[in-house]
Every structure is written in C-alpha cells, then in structure tokens.
Design an enzyme around this catalytic site. Structure first.
Site, PDB file in Angstrom:
ATOM      1  CG  ASP A   8     184.991  25.840  65.234  1.00 21.63           C
ATOM      2  OD1 ASP A   8     185.377  24.950  64.441  1.00 21.63           O
ATOM      3  OD2 ASP A   8     185.617  26.902  65.411  1.00 21.63           O
ATOM      4  CG  ASP A  44     183.249  22.049  61.370  1.00 18.00           C
ATOM      5  OD1 ASP A  44     183.964  21.089  61.032  1.00 18.00           O
ATOM      6  OD2 ASP A  44     183.640  22.971  62.113  1.00 18.00           O
ATOM      7  CG  ASP A  86     186.940  21.603  63.642  1.00 19.44           C
ATOM      8  OD1 ASP A  86     187.751  21.488  62.704  1.00 19.44           O
ATOM      9  OD2 ASP A  86     186.820  22.633  64.320  1.00 19.44           O
ATOM     10  CE  LYS A 115     186.535  20.292  58.527  1.00 18.00           C
ATOM     11  NZ  LYS A 115     186.390  20.644  59.959  1.00 18.00           N
TER      12      LYS A 115
END
EC number: 3.1.3.18
Length: 224
Positions: A174, A178, A8, A151
C-alpha cells in the site's frame, strides 16, 4: 498453481486502526506456497506475526534492512549508527521522534529509525541527507534508512535463499516502500488506500481498501 506471496502489514493486512484483520489469518495460514511478510516494522513484529499464525518465519523487516528465513542466517544491512546519529541531530535541532515513552516503535530496530508523521519532515530530510541517508514515508511513519536498502532487494535475497525466482512472487502492499517489491515480483497489487507511488507502480489496483483489498487480491489470484 498458487504463487509465493510477499505481503505488507500496515495498511494491507490491517484496517485503518492498524489492527490486523482476523480474516487474513486463515488466508496466510492456508496459503499453498511461501508467505513472505515484508514490512517497515521493526524486526520482532513480523517474526511474532509468523509465530502466532503458525507459519514459517520468512521475513523482510525494516524496509529491507533485515532479512530472515527460518533455519538460515539472519542478514542485516543498512547503517544503524548513522540512523541514530540522525535521530540525535534531529533532537538537538529541537525536534523529537514523536513517540510515547517507552518507544516501542524504535526499541528493537536493528537498521533504521522511525519518526512519527506529526513531526517536521523538512529538517528530518535535510539532516538525513547530511548523513547519507534518506527518508521514506510509509503512511505510518517517516523511516530514516540507507538508500541502497529496500524491500525489493530483500525479496531478491529471500527468493535466492528459497531457491525461487523473484518473478514467481505476487506482492501486495500500500505504500512507497512497497514500490521496490512491486518492481521485483512478477505480479503486484496495490490496495485501494495505497499512496500515489504504490498505485502507479502496481500491476493491478483493488477496488477495496486495507485488508478488504488484500482479500480481493487473493480472490483474483486464486480464481485465475
């Protein structure tokens, strides 16, 4: 052997100010396998990061809405028309996206919209649901997106293109957005500043925050 990496940007490669920490640049440039930049940012931003680092463009942008691997067809998923319909309805209800003009946050988005965190969440979620969309809080913005896009699915698509198993990847992030990446990759790290959902989903949590946490994760990976 160094594994392929999915990382990320905001809150992971940066400090609290969202500026990329210069120390991460050489790490990404010297990584001895594929580096996938996986972000909620609009498509041009991770592409530009790869360009300025001098690494191959391997990108998951807009929370999985755009997947791009150098030399391959760019894949767009999601429902941008509905996302902008949500923005219009939200503004008609008396609210705004919350960004200064010109709006560089949404100017180049292809598949979703982003709303500033200081804007009211409840009406945004209600309007998004009316259009069949969801709102994801990345810690930097509220993203209005198609529920089926994330993602993790982006990582699966990248891995397929690269002829790699998603389980070979290590993911570092984070935020709530994610979590799907963590569930898809074979190993995952949440940096210490991560939100509760990312902390719960990660295999490991670093002691350090932001880019320091990323560098700590790298050290763990490289010393094992």
């Amino acid at each position: 052997m160094t594994p392929p990496l999915a990382v990320d940007i905001d809150g992971t490669l940066t400090g609290p100010s969202r500026a990329v920490d210069p120390r991460v640049m050489s790490v990404l440039q010297e990584w001895d396998d594929h580096v996938v930049v996986a972000t909620g940012k609009a498509f041009p931003y991770p592409v530009a990061l790869c360009e300025f680092l001098g690494i191959p463009i391997t990108v998951i942008a807009e929370n999985g809405g755009v997947v791009a691997v150098a030399g391959e067809e760019i894949v767009f998923t999601g429902d941008p028309d509905s996302a902008w319909a949500v923005a219009e309805a939200y503004e008609e209800a008396g609210f705004g996206l919350g960004w200064d003009e010109p709006d560089f946050v949404n100017r180049w988005r292809e598949t979703e919209i982003a709303v500033a965190l200081d804007q009211p969440l409840d009406p945004l979620e209600r309007i998004a649901a009316d259009h069949g969309l969801e709102v994801v809080d990345t810690g930097f913005a509220y993203h209005v997106k198609t529920p089926e896009v994330d993602k993790g699915k982006g990582l699966e698509a990248v891995a397929h293109t690269l002829e790699r198993d998603p389980a070979e990847f290590v993911a570092v992030g984070d935020s709530e957005n994610d979590v799907a990446t963590f569930e898809t990759a074979g190993r995952s790290f949440a940096v210490a500043n991560a939100d509760d959902s990312a902390l719960a989903a990660a295999d490991e949590v670093t002691e350090a925050s932001y880019a320091d946490g990323f560098l700590e994760a790298v050290d763990r990976i490289e010393t094992e």
